[in-house]
Scaffold this active site. Sequence first.
Site, short mmCIF file in Angstrom:
data_model
loop_
_atom_site.label_atom_id
_atom_site.label_comp_id
_atom_site.label_asym_id
_atom_site.label_seq_id
_atom_site.Cartn_x
_atom_site.Cartn_y
_atom_site.Cartn_z
N HIS A 84 76.62 5.67 7.25
CA HIS A 84 76.03 7.01 7.39
C HIS A 84 75.89 7.43 8.85
CE1 HIS A 84 71.84 5.17 7.52
NE2 HIS A 84 71.62 6.21 8.29
N ASP A 221 76.49 -0.08 3.53
CA ASP A 221 76.37 0.99 4.53
C ASP A 221 76.78 0.52 5.94
OD1 ASP A 221 75.69 3.28 5.88
OD2 ASP A 221 73.66 3.43 5.05
N SER A 654 68.61 3.00 12.09
CA SER A 654 69.80 2.79 11.27
C SER A 654 70.91 2.21 12.12
CB SER A 654 70.26 4.10 10.66
OG SER A 654 69.56 4.32 9.48
N1 ARG Z 1 67.51 7.33 4.28
C1 ARG Z 1 68.41 6.85 5.30
C2 ARG Z 1 68.06 7.46 6.67
O1 ARG Z 1 67.05 8.10 6.80
C3 ARG Z 1 69.83 7.04 4.95
C4 ARG Z 1 70.33 8.45 4.91
C5 ARG Z 1 71.79 8.60 4.58
N2 ARG Z 1 72.09 8.38 3.17
C6 ARG Z 1 72.03 9.36 2.21
N3 ARG Z 1 72.29 9.05 0.97
N4 ARG Z 1 71.71 10.60 2.49
O2 ARG Z 1 68.85 7.78 7.50
N1 ASP Z 2 67.82 5.73 7.40
C1 ASP Z 2 67.11 5.81 8.65
C2 ASP Z 2 68.07 6.05 9.84
O1 ASP Z 2 69.13 6.61 9.69
C3 ASP Z 2 66.29 4.59 8.86
C4 ASP Z 2 64.89 4.75 8.35
O2 ASP Z 2 64.35 5.88 8.42
O3 ASP Z 2 64.31 3.76 7.94
O4 ASP Z 2 67.76 5.80 10.98
#
Ligand code: ARG
Ligand code: ASP
Length: 719
Positions: A84, A221, A654
């Site tokens: 991502h 990921d 991330s």
């Molecule tokens: N929750 C994670 C973060 O805050 C991953 C976001 C990307 N993945 C998604 N399915 N939108 O970045």
């Molecule tokens: N998914 C988040 C990021 O892209 C990580 C988190 O918020 O725990 O940095």
Amino acid sequence: MRKTFLLIMLSVLLVFKAMADEGMWIPMLIGKNIADMQRLGFKLTAEDLYSINKSSLKDAIVQFGGGCTGELISAEGLLITNHHCGYPEIQSHSTVDNNLLANGFWATTRADELPNPGLKVRFLVRMDDVTNLVLKNVTPSMAEKERQKLIQEVAYSLIDSAKKEGVGYEAIVRPFYSGNQYFMFVYQVFEDVRLVGAPPESIGKFGGDTDNWVWPRHTGDFSLFRIYADKNNNPAPYSPGNVPFKPKKFLKISTKGVKEGDFTLVYGFPGRTQQYITSHAVNLLINQSNPHKIQLRDARLSIFNRFMNANDTIAIKYAAKHARVANAWKKWIGETMGLNRLNAVGKKQELESMFAAWAASKPDLKEQYGWLLPKFAAFYNELAPLSLVVDYRNEAVYGVELLSFASRFERLLSMVFDANADRGKLKEQSDNLQEYVRDFFKDFELAVDKEVFASMMQAYYERVPREYQPDFLQRLTEQQGNWRKLAGQIYSQTVFADSVRVLTLLHDLDSTNAKEFINDPIFSIYSEFEGFYRRNVQKRYFEITDSLEILYRYYVDGLMRMQPDKRFFPDANSTLRIAYGKVGGFSPRDGVVYNFYTTIDGIYEKSLQRDVPDYVPPKRLMELYQAKDFGPYAVNGTLPVAFIATNHTTGGNSGSPVLDAEGNLIGVNFDRCWESTMSDVMFDPNYCRNITLDIRYVLFIIDRFAGANHLLSEMVLVQ
Ligand code: ARG
Ligand code: ASP
């Protein structure tokens, strides 16, 4: 007094003793934590993590792009981060015929690695505590403006000289502990960073939005990039003649795996936390801001969903937008629930009572800190309605694609009518905007945005108090009373919905053409909202938030004096930090226990839910699963995919390396559990878990799934 005070201090100590695992620590000062880390199992020294005299683990870590982390895993500049995080690059190389998102990508030779203009990675060369320097001429009685000016002057001169120390150097000075300390960060920035490999989305984004922020997780990921340098190993703009960068340090990869209780360390660039905000701020967040923002995004997402379910083209166009809107939306929901469950407001109030009692215990403390809490209360009271307007501006007004699109024209249009404006600049801006316009229309669907417009205008009208509404909203409803009909009219009249016309007008942007934009209904609506905001909200809003920043400087200083034995960590601010904790499951709610790891069995299980499009793994992966062809990465006949641990992380972490006690790479951080998302405001080791992609799953995908063994042979694996 004395006795109650001692009791208070005792409870302070007890509260904070329980909070092991909390914290995002400053690498340069990690020596202070090292005993604690070693007690948890860490085998290395502070110098191994951060040193300016020899290569250390920090030299294997980069800030990737603007908001992620990456780490070096070979002597030839190979880097791993999240899928991502590399998503925009992978997407930019994708076409209908050659869809890297859908099919994945594995460069077979160096010549196949794909350049990414605009993508940068930053290595931290060093950090310095510059508090004494920047505060040198600052006095306690000085006006805030004067103080800021002096701080900036010193900061700029420090930055200027640091930048000259090496090729591609950049520097920044950042406040820590709400401006009680300042650190300078010197970076070396590389800008030739090429895409090397990525699994198909059905692995790299497996689970999609359905599983986002959720445990148990099965997302592969990760993506691979390579840093290129000039012949002297220095940063250089992209050139075919550049060569793979030779890092001072790269991470060895451990295939040993993790057990419950194992030490883990996350080394990366967390973006923003707010650990020291007062009860008033938490109250505003969970009882006003989050609920309103969630409601506005609920409305937008349900419109997106309706169109995306009915139309495949729209589904593709809105996939990334949907993911972006849904990511914060889902986090806010989890955060609000988590803070309520922890009784965060109550806990903060308790701390504030202790603070008040402490501040009242001596005349000098009273003078320094006694005034703070009532001021906080008064400012947050005044802030609440203004902050509501700001939320509606960001979410409702800018949530309408055409309104936010129109906002991009404002500067250029005012330049057209400014006799003193530089014509060359005007041309340049207009060219840039034309490029933006072409991009915008690629993923724009009028029918969707029209409904979003109707829904957002109605929400603004119904939920923002009358005195904070621009008059035209009232006028419009009186005329119409039906937001959808109104939207239909406006969207059929506006020039902003017509890409050809917009580009033609921009191409010869004289005052006649500019007037067509300015008199357009969409631009007028944007201007009405923005004008109202600038006249009635903006100034006071920023006065208050600036004043609050100053209050926090005193408050955090006071908290640190009140609890001299507590180790305070500074809030995340996109600088390099170390978090550590242990591997372990948890109980998210009564009757439910989460295991600490997942396996490929779960991918198969999820794939049986045939109605969930996010749960469709590649056929080849399931064939390998059926054949149990896991290579050397198997454990007990299956394949590990992800694990959770108590490291304190946030957005920006991330892609961060997750290291074992010996400093070897055991995984790549990519998310938090839903029950953990309140950790930006309040961390609780009972519920807070970061989610790590197990490095053995990464190796399996590269090796067995993709057959990209040439990449594996660059890496150093340890047992
Ligand atoms: N929750 C994670 C973060 O805050 C991953 C976001 C990307 N993945 C998604 N399915 N939108 O970045
Ligand atoms: N998914 C988040 C990021 O892209 C990580 C988190 O918020 O725990 O940095």
